[in-house]
Design an enzyme around this catalytic site. Structure first.
Site, PDB file in Angstrom:
ATOM      1  CG  ASP A  14      -1.943   1.071   1.209  1.00 14.42           C
ATOM      2  OD1 ASP A  14      -3.137   0.744   1.167  1.00 14.42           O
ATOM      3  OD2 ASP A  14      -1.570   2.262   1.229  1.00 14.42           O
ATOM      4  CG  ASP A 110      -2.865   3.376  -2.344  1.00  9.30           C
ATOM      5  OD1 ASP A 110      -3.902   2.693  -2.248  1.00  9.30           O
ATOM      6  OD2 ASP A 110      -2.278   3.878  -1.388  1.00  9.30           O
ATOM      7  CD  GLU A 111      -5.471  -1.477  -0.327  1.00  7.91           C
ATOM      8  OE1 GLU A 111      -6.112  -0.434  -0.555  1.00  7.91           O
ATOM      9  OE2 GLU A 111      -5.838  -2.322   0.489  1.00  7.91           O
TER      10      GLU A 111
END
Ligand code: DCP
Ligand code: MG
Length: 365
Positions: A14, A110-111
């Protein structure tokens, strides 16, 4: 207990303060400053998408109204989001992941989860792979990521959040059961506020408390998800990392404490739901063409109404106004309504892609 049951190596990655970090990287004048992406400087409407770590020191958080952010830190700098830049960074981190494994499940821009049981480069250690990925992200993208390394998705995800920013947390087979025993119940996957309250009222505060219940007892009290809690507290989470999972729709809905009968009340609820949907779409970098309103009446009858546009959108105002128009067309006044929901579907062009021998899989671009 035997540790042979752990056969997989999973990494959850993340990015740290993702949108804000991209802005600080691209605009050196923002480095070291409290900045907020999203919201508006006049404090009129709008919510914070994310805040730099400097802004978080003042208590500013994602989804906070801009007005509140400004009260907490009068010097905070508001920045208009540049989704194309975040999408580009996201594509690049995925390219880095792809050097180590083909089994990548992105959860948002983002993960992602990575299954590195069979790592492409024969590095052998999941912890070492996570280190290399973090280094590549730092050296090539000038951004930082936090990683969690474990034997399943659940623990890897919790681990990635434990030492943010720039964290690297490993919870291996010998540590996992002890770790789960100490975990507060609200951190368990799928445990919402209501279930957490119920657990606490029964004296169940941590994993160790849950572990005392038999499978029958836990499912009796908490229904089907009980089985998952039973397993996870013993370190078992069989969910696979799903590469190329197709996103079909993104939405949110709310069941009310009492049935709504006035259109004004329903519109006020749609305002809230639309904000959540717009945020989720923006977080996932998705835009859709079709907006769907779902209504459940007090007799549990469900209807849906939808409207499609030629342009792709994840715009809050459009989602909100369309949902309200769709509601209005159902002549809602006086109709006891127990749930409202909004979703977007019909996303960007989907291109057929052959994935692991299956030609019917679709991937979003
Ligand atoms: N996001 C958003 N609205 C939210 C939450 C997040 O628009 N309510 C966007 C902005 C974030 C990005 O998604 O930068 C990633 O979300 P995270 O929850 O991972 O938050 P950050 O990466 O910003 O911070 P952290 O370091 O806590 O991961
Ligand atoms: Mg993040």
């Amino acid at each position: 207990m035997s540790q042979q049951k752990y056969t997989r190596k999973i990494i959850h990655i993340d990015m740290d303060a993702f949108y804000a970090s991209v802005e600080q990287r691209d605009n050196p004048e923002y480095v070291g400053k409290p900045i907020v992406v999203g919201g508006s400087p006049e404090g009129r409407g709008g919510v914070v998408a994310t805040a730099s770590y400097e802004a978080r020191k003042f208590g500013i958080r994602s989804a906070m109204p801009s007005k509140r952010a400004l009260q907490l830190c009068p010097d905070v700098i508001f920045i208009r989001p540049r989704f194309a830049a975040y999408k580009e960074a996201s594509n690049k981190i995925r390219e880095i992941f792809g050097r180590y494994t083909d089994i990548i499940e992105p959860l948002s821009l983002d993960e992602a989860y990575l299954d590195v049981t069979k790592d492409k480069q024969g590095i052998g250690s999941a912890l070492e792979i996570a280190k290399q990925i973090k280094n590549a992200i730092r050296n090539e993208l000038h951004l930082t990521a936090s990683a969690g390394v474990s034997v399943n998705k659940f623990v890897a995800k919790i681990a990635s959040d434990m030492n943010k920013p720039d964290g690297l947390t490993f919870i291996g087979p010998s540590a996992i059961e002890h770790f789960m025993e100490g975990l507060p119940v609200e951190k368990f996957f799928g445990v919402g506020k209501v279930t957490a309250e119920k657990m606490k009222s029964m004296g169940l505060h941590t994993g160790a408390d849950l572990k005392k219940l038999s499978l029958d007892e836990i499912t009796e009290h908490f229904g089907k998800p009980g089985k998952f809690y039973y397993q996870i507290v013993r370190g078992i989470d069989e969910r696979e990392v799903q590469a190329h999972r197709e996103t079909k729709s993104v939405g949110a809905e709310d069941t009310f404490a009492y049935d709504l009968t006035s259109r004004d009340e329903m519109n006020a609820e749609l305002d809230k739901i639309a904000s959540i949907v717009a945020e989720r779409l923006q977080k996932h970098g998705l835009k859709g063409r079709t907006i769907t309103l779902k209504i459940k009446y007090s007799d549990f009858k469900v209807i849906t109404r939808n409207k499609s546009f030629t342009q792709l959108s994840n715009d809050l105002e459009l989602i909100r106004d369309t949902a309200k128009q769709l509601l209005n067309a159902t002549e809602p006044e006086g109709k006891a309504t127990r749930l409202l929901g909004i979703s977007l579907s019909n996303f960007e062009e989907v291109v057929s892609k052959k994935v692991r021998g299956r030609s019917d899989q679709l991937e979003l671009f």
